[in-house]
Design an enzyme around this catalytic site. Sequence first.
Site, PDB file in Angstrom:
ATOM      1  N   TYR A  20       9.917 -45.834  -3.144  1.00 29.63           N
ATOM      2  CA  TYR A  20      10.822 -46.221  -4.242  1.00 29.63           C
ATOM      3  C   TYR A  20      10.223 -47.213  -5.246  1.00 29.63           C
ATOM      4  CZ  TYR A  20      11.437 -50.026  -0.836  1.00 29.63           C
ATOM      5  OH  TYR A  20      11.214 -51.049   0.040  1.00 29.63           O
TER       6      TYR A  20
ATOM      7  N   HIS B  75       9.617 -53.815   2.764  1.00 30.78           N
ATOM      8  CA  HIS B  75      10.745 -54.687   3.135  1.00 30.78           C
ATOM      9  C   HIS B  75      10.549 -55.262   4.542  1.00 30.78           C
ATOM     10  CE1 HIS B  75      14.772 -56.136   3.851  1.00 30.78           C
ATOM     11  NE2 HIS B  75      14.880 -55.325   4.882  1.00 30.78           N
TER      12      HIS B  75
ATOM     13  N   ARG C 148       8.148 -59.678  -3.439  1.00 32.77           N
ATOM     14  CA  ARG C 148       7.899 -59.221  -2.070  1.00 32.77           C
ATOM     15  C   ARG C 148       6.697 -58.289  -2.127  1.00 32.77           C
ATOM     16  NH1 ARG C 148      11.855 -54.813  -0.489  1.00 32.77           N
ATOM     17  NH2 ARG C 148      10.003 -53.490  -0.530  1.00 32.77           N
TER      18      ARG C 148
HETATM   19  C1  LIG Z   1      25.296 -57.876   5.503  1.00 27.15           C
HETATM   20  C2  LIG Z   1      24.060 -57.080   5.589  1.00 27.15           C
HETATM   21  N1  LIG Z   1      24.001 -55.882   5.000  1.00 27.15           N
HETATM   22  C3  LIG Z   1      22.893 -55.124   5.088  1.00 27.15           C
HETATM   23  C4  LIG Z   1      21.812 -55.558   5.784  1.00 27.15           C
HETATM   24  C5  LIG Z   1      20.551 -54.704   5.880  1.00 27.15           C
HETATM   25  N2  LIG Z   1      19.519 -55.332   5.047  1.00 27.15           N
HETATM   26  C6  LIG Z   1      18.628 -56.173   5.591  1.00 27.15           C
HETATM   27  S1  LIG Z   1      17.714 -56.925   4.423  1.00 27.15           S
HETATM   28  C7  LIG Z   1      18.481 -56.110   3.166  1.00 27.15           C
HETATM   29  C8  LIG Z   1      18.059 -56.408   1.758  1.00 27.15           C
HETATM   30  C9  LIG Z   1      18.132 -57.861   1.465  1.00 27.15           C
HETATM   31  O1  LIG Z   1      17.634 -58.141   0.188  1.00 27.15           O
HETATM   32  P1  LIG Z   1      17.486 -59.625  -0.328  1.00 27.15           P
HETATM   33  O2  LIG Z   1      18.736 -60.384  -0.089  1.00 27.15           O
HETATM   34  O3  LIG Z   1      16.991 -59.563  -1.713  1.00 27.15           O
HETATM   35  O4  LIG Z   1      16.391 -60.283   0.635  1.00 27.15           O
HETATM   36  P2  LIG Z   1      14.900 -59.818   0.862  1.00 27.15           P
HETATM   37  O5  LIG Z   1      14.919 -58.775   1.926  1.00 27.15           O
HETATM   38  O6  LIG Z   1      14.388 -59.318  -0.433  1.00 27.15           O
HETATM   39  O7  LIG Z   1      14.198 -61.025   1.339  1.00 27.15           O
HETATM   40  C10 LIG Z   1      19.443 -55.258   3.669  1.00 27.15           C
HETATM   41  C11 LIG Z   1      20.271 -54.368   2.853  1.00 27.15           C
HETATM   42  C12 LIG Z   1      21.909 -56.816   6.409  1.00 27.15           C
HETATM   43  N3  LIG Z   1      20.920 -57.338   7.136  1.00 27.15           N
HETATM   44  N4  LIG Z   1      23.030 -57.551   6.287  1.00 27.15           N
END
Ligand SMILES: Cc1ncc(C[n+]2csc(CCOP(=O)(O)OP(=O)(O)O)c2C)c(N)n1
Lengths: 350, 350, 320, 320
Positions: B269, B260, B256
Site C-alpha cells: 500500500y 507496520h 515509520r
Molecule cells: C482500538 C484498536 N483498533 C485497532 C487496532 C489494530 N491496530 C494496531 S496498530 C494500528 C494502527 C495505529 O496507527 P497509529 O496510531 O498511527 O500508530 P502507529 O502504528 O503508526 O505507531 C491498528 C489499526 C488496535 N491495536 N487497537
Amino acid sequence: MPEQIVEPLIKRLAVLDEKGNETVTPAPSLTDEELKRMYELLVLARTFDQRALTLQREGRLGTYPSILGQEASQLGSALASEKGDWLFPSYRESGVYIALGFPLHMLLQYWAGDERGMRVPEGMNVLPVCIPVGTQIPHAVGAAMAAKYRKDRAAAIVYFGDGGSSRGDFHEGMNMAGVFKLPVVFLCQNNQWAISVPRDRQTASKTIAQKAVAYGFEGIQVDGNDFLAVYKATRDAMAKAKEGGGPTLIECVTYRMSDHTTADDASRYRPKEETEKWKARDPLLRMRLYLEKKGLWTEAYQKDAEAHATAMVDEAQKNAESVAAPDPKDMFTYTYAGLTQRQAREIKDF
Amino acid sequence: MPEQIVEPLIKRLAVLDEKGNETVTPAPSLTDEELKRMYELLVLARTFDQRALTLQREGRLGTYPSILGQEASQLGSALASEKGDWLFPSYRESGVYIALGFPLHMLLQYWAGDERGMRVPEGMNVLPVCIPVGTQIPHAVGAAMAAKYRKDRAAAIVYFGDGGSSRGDFHEGMNMAGVFKLPVVFLCQNNQWAISVPRDRQTASKTIAQKAVAYGFEGIQVDGNDFLAVYKATRDAMAKAKEGGGPTLIECVTYRMSDHTTADDASRYRPKEETEKWKARDPLLRMRLYLEKKGLWTEAYQKDAEAHATAMVDEAQKNAESVAAPDPKDMFTYTYAGLTQRQAREIKDF
Amino acid sequence: MATMNAVQALNLALSEEMERDKDVVVLGEDVGKNGGVFRVTEGLYDRFGPERVMDMPLAETGIVGAAIGMAFYGLKPVVEMQFMGFIYAAVEHLFSHAARIRTRSRGRFTASLVVRTPYGAGVKALEHHSESAEALFCHMPGLKVVVPSSPLTAKGLLLSAIRDPDPVLFLEPTRLYRMLKEEVPEIDYTVPLGKARIVREGTDVTLIAWGSMLQRAMKAVEGFNTEVIDLLTLSPLDEETVLQSVKKTGRVVIVHEAPSMCGLGAELSALIAEFAMLHLKAPILRVTSYDVVLPLPKLEAYYLPSIEKIRKAIETVLQY
Amino acid sequence: MATMNAVQALNLALSEEMERDKDVVVLGEDVGKNGGVFRVTEGLYDRFGPERVMDMPLAETGIVGAAIGMAFYGLKPVVEMQFMGFIYAAVEHLFSHAARIRTRSRGRFTASLVVRTPYGAGVKALEHHSESAEALFCHMPGLKVVVPSSPLTAKGLLLSAIRDPDPVLFLEPTRLYRMLKEEVPEIDYTVPLGKARIVREGTDVTLIAWGSMLQRAMKAVEGFNTEVIDLLTLSPLDEETVLQSVKKTGRVVIVHEAPSMCGLGAELSALIAEFAMLHLKAPILRVTSYDVVLPLPKLEAYYLPSIEKIRKAIETVLQY
Ligand SMILES: Cc1ncc(C[n+]2csc(CCOP(=O)(O)OP(=O)(O)O)c2C)c(N)n1
Ligand SMILES: Cc1ncc(C[n+]2csc(CCOP(=O)(O)OP(=O)(O)O)c2C)c(N)n1
Ligand SMILES: [Mg+2]
Ligand SMILES: [Mg+2]
C-alpha cells in the site's frame, strides 16, 4: 522562533439584536408569509412544550425535557432543511419534530412512555429521540456517507448539546465527516448547562465552534436565540453540504431556561440571576419585535396564533390520551424481524 | 458580516536542519556529556530494534513493531522526563522504555509472549505496553489528576500515533486535561501511517497539533526526526505542566520507516519513493552530524557506541532466552489479588 | 444507629470512607453541587471540596479511563456512572484495562477502583435508564460485580468494594434506593465480597436472587418452605453457598431482571447442573424478564418477573 | 466448484454479494488497498472502488456508529472489526442502537448490518488479539450472533447475514482462516441463520461446539458414539435441535473457548436443565478455557480446552 503554520478564524453570526433590529448581516430572504408561518411554529412549539410540562406535573407524562429558550435554535435549523434531508435529534428536540410536522399526539404518546409515538411517519427522515448523549452523531455521519454514495442531493443535520461535544462520538463523527467531506451539519445547541455542569467545566475551549479546527472544516458561532441567524447559518451550511463543500459545525449560543428535565431541580446548582439575564433574550420575543417592525405583527395576530396553537395541542392531547394501550406482544414483535424460538415460547404468556 | 472571535495560531518547531545545522531556534542547553549519552541511547535503541526484527524472523519473538525512524521522537521526549513523572506508551515505544533504562531482556521477553517482561521495575513510572489504540490517553489524564490532587511535582507524558488521534479516547482525554488544566503532555508521533491508512485519510486537519485548539490549550508541531527539537519541546511542556500551566499537545512529524509490524507488508500500500525520501531525514544521522560539527563525533566513537550497544543487546538476548518458562499457575495468580472459588477448583489441573 | 434508606446508607459509606482515607476520590457526572441525580453523593462536594468530588465532562469512556489512571497512580477512585445504560461506552476500559492490568504487569500495577451505578427497571424511566446488564461484566475475569439489596448491605458492601484491591462494579438497584428503610450502624462495618447470604432458611426449594429482585422474591416465597439466597456478590460467585443449599433442597428457582439468554441465571443453573445434578429432584427454573428489548414504561410491568410468576415457578418445581 | 480456505470463501461471498446488490458496502480499518489484515477483503477495493470499500479513520465507535447511520438510510454495511478485542468501543452502538432501533421506531427504521470480526486464540498473537466474547453479544436481545466453522459454512452464513433484516455479529475463527480447505460452490447458496447442524450423529453423548472449537471437538469424539452439534448461530439459539439431541442421548458436553463464567455454555446448560432434565443421565459438563485473563502466547496452550480435556469430559459423562 517557531514558524507559524495554521491560523484558523472562528466567526460569530447574528442577524437581529435583542430588540429585533437587523444588524450588519442581512436577513435571509423570506417572504412575509414564510416569516409568519415560522413565527407561528415558534408559538406552537412553546405551547406544546408548556403543555407537556403541565401534563407531566399532573402525572400524565413521564420525565420530559423542556425546550424553553431554545425554540429559535431548533426551529431555525430544522426549517432550513428540505424534503429528502435527514435529521438526527437528541432528546431535547420537540421543536425539531414540530418544525417537520411530526404528529403532535405521537410526541405526547412517546413522552408518556409508549414506543408507538416514535413510529416516524413514512417519508419523514427524522430519527426517533436518542437518549445516550452524543451517540446520534456518528449515525448522521453514516447517513451522510450513504447519501453521498447514492449521489442523492441530501444532507444530514445532527443535534447535540454542549455536553454532547465532550463525548468521543462527537470527535469520531466530526473527524470522519472531515475526511470524507460529507454533507452533514453538526448543530450544537450550547445552552450553557449539561444538567448541573456549566459550559466552562465541559470544555476549556473559548467556543464550541472552534472545535471544527481539529477536523479541517468550518465552524461558526451563531446567536442561538436569533431565529433568522440560525436559519441563515443552517441554510447556507446545508446548501454548501449539498454542493459537495463538506461539513459545517454550527454552535448556537442559547440557554436552557427550564430545569434539565422534570426530574431535575436547577435551583440546586444554578444562580437565579443567570436565568433572569437570559429572559431578555427570549427568542420568540425577538422574532415578534422584528415582525412588528415589518408591520406583520399585531396583538390580534398574536392571539390568533396562540389560540390556533392551543387548539392544535388540545387536539393532540385528546388523541394521545384516547389511544388504546399497547399490546404486550409488541415487545416481541419488534425485537427482531421475526420471533425467535425462545420468544415464541415466551409470548404464550400473553 | 460575521464577527471574528477566535484566532488560534499553530507553530512548528525545529532546532536542526537535515544536515545537522542549528536553525533559528537555539538548541536546548545540554552538556557535551549529556549529548553523547543521548546519542548513545539512540544507537542502543536502533540496535535493539534491529535485533528484535532479526529475532522475530528467526521465530524467536512474536509480532514486533519496529521504531525505525522514530527514535528521536521517542527518546527525545522520554529523556525530557524526570524521576517521578509518569509515562504511558502505546505498543510502538521500545525507544521510550530504553530511554528510561527499562531492562532490555524484559522487553525481549515481553515480545516473545511472556507477561513477566512487563513487570515494570519498582520506582519506574512507566506503564506496560498498551495495545488498544488510544486507550492509554485517558489513563495518563487520570494519573495527571492524581498527581495534581496529591500536589506532587510530577507530570505525565502519553504516546500515541496519528491513527490514535482519531479515537474518542484522544478527544475525551484531551478535553478533560483542558478543563482541569492538568500536568500532562500529549505526544503524538505522526509517522504518516496507521497500518495502511495514510495521514490524510486519518483526518482532514492540516496538522495534528491544531487539534489542541478544540480544548483551549497549546498545540505545537515539532520536527520529530530532530532529537533536540523534540527534547526541547517536551522539556518545556513538562516544565509548564509542573508549574500549573496545563497540558500541551506535541505533534512530532516523523515517519515509520518499516512495515507496520512484522506481520505487515507495507509494499502492498505504500509507495517506495516516499520511504526513500524520508531516509535522508534519519534522526540518528542528523544527531551524528550535529555532534560531528561540535567535535564530539568520530568514526571510532561511533564504532565504540555500536559495539557497546551490541554487547548490551547480546546480553539482553541471552538473559531473555535463559529465563525459565512461566508457570501456568500464573494465569490464576494475577487475575485477581486472590483466587476465586472457581479458580481454586480449576488450578488443580496444574 | 439510625434508620435510613439505601441512598443515605451509600452516602454515609462514602463520606465515612473519604474521611478515613484521603486517597478516596469521587468522580462522575453531576456528582458535585448537584449531589448526583439520585443524591447519593449529596453533601460530599461541600464537605470534601471540588478536588475530591469531581464533576467530569460528559464522557463515560474518559471518566472510567481517567479513574483507571488515578488507580495506577495510587488513588482509590469511586466513579458514579449516571445510569447503567451509559456504561457501555466504558466497557473497553473496564474489560481491556481495569480487568487486565494486574495480569499485564504481573501485579506491578493494579486498578483498585469502584464504578457505582444505579441499575434496573420498574421506575417508569426513559429508554436506557433501566438496564440490568450484570451478566456482561460477570463474564470478564478480573472484574468483580457486587449488588446490595438493602440499606445495610449497601453500606457494608460499598466499604468492602472501595477497600478491595480489584476493580469492582457496584450495582445499586434504582427501585430500592428509597423503598426500604433499615437500621444502619454509623460505625465502620463491612459485608465481605464473595459471600452470599441466606436470607431465609427452607428445605424444599432454593430460590436465588439479588438486588432489585430480592424483595419480590421474598414476597413470592411467603407460605412456602423455600430457602432464599441473596447473592450480594455476583462475580466471583459464592458457589459453595449455592451448591450446599441446592444439595439440601433438590429444587431450584433463579430469579433475575435481565433477559434469560446468557443471563447470570444461566451460569447458576449450569453450575448446579454440573456439581449438584445428582441431588436434583426437578428441572432448574429461571424466572426472568423476557428476551426482548426493554420496553418503555407503558409495557414495563409486563416485562419484569412478577411475584405471581415466581410463585408459579416454585409451585412447578414442587410438583416433582 | 473450487477448493478454498475460509478467507477465500468469505472474500467470495463479499464480492458476489457486492456484485448482486449495490447497497452492500464494506468499511473498516485497512480493508481497502491492504485488503484487510487477514486479506478477507482483498481485491474488493480494486474491483468496487473506494466509495464502496472504505478505509475508515481509526475509530471503532464511529465506524460502527456510521454503519448504523448507513443502515438507517437503506444501505447494507458490512463492517470489518480488525480484531474482536477492539469491538468493546463499539458495544454501545451495537447494544443501544443497532439492537434497539426496530423497537424504538416500531419498525420504521432498522439496522440491517453485519459486523465481521476475527475471534479466538491459538495463533500466538499479541494481547487483545484472541478474544472470544460471543456470550456478551448473545445476551443482548435484538442482535444476532453467527459463527461459521468451515469455508463452506463461512460463505453461506455470510450471505445470509448480509441479507438478514437484523444486525448480525459475524465471528470468524482466526485459527480456521487458512487451516481447512473445502469445496465451495461459486453459486448463490446460503446457510440459514438460526439453524444448528448435526455434524456427526451419535447416541451416547451430545457434544455442542461452534467455530474455533469445532475441529478440536471432532478430533476428541473419535472412537465415541457421540453426536456433535455445530451451533452456527449462537443467538438466536436453535433450541429445538439441541433439546432433541439431548433427549436422545441423555448426556451433554459443551465446549467453548471463552471462560466458563457466564459463557454461552452456561446458557446451553441452563436450557437443557430446564427443558430436558428428565432425560438426563449425567451432570452437564462444560469444557472451557479457564476463568482467568487471557494469557500471552507462552501460556496460551494451557489456557485453551485441549482435545484430551474434551475426551475426559466425554468419558466422565459416560460413566453415569
Ligand atoms: C482500538 C484498536 N483498533 C485497532 C487496532 C489494530 N491496530 C494496531 S496498530 C494500528 C494502527 C495505529 O496507527 P497509529 O496510531 O498511527 O500508530 P502507529 O502504528 O503508526 O505507531 C491498528 C489499526 C488496535 N491495536 N487497537
Ligand atoms: C451517554 C449519556 N450519559 C449520561 C446521560 C444522562 N444525561 C442526560 S442529559 C445529560 C446532560 C446533557 O447535556 P447537553 O449535551 O449539554 O444537552 P442538554 O441537556 O443541555 O440539552 C446527561 C448527563 C445520557 N443521557 N447519556
Ligand atoms: Mg447543554
Ligand atoms: Mg501512525
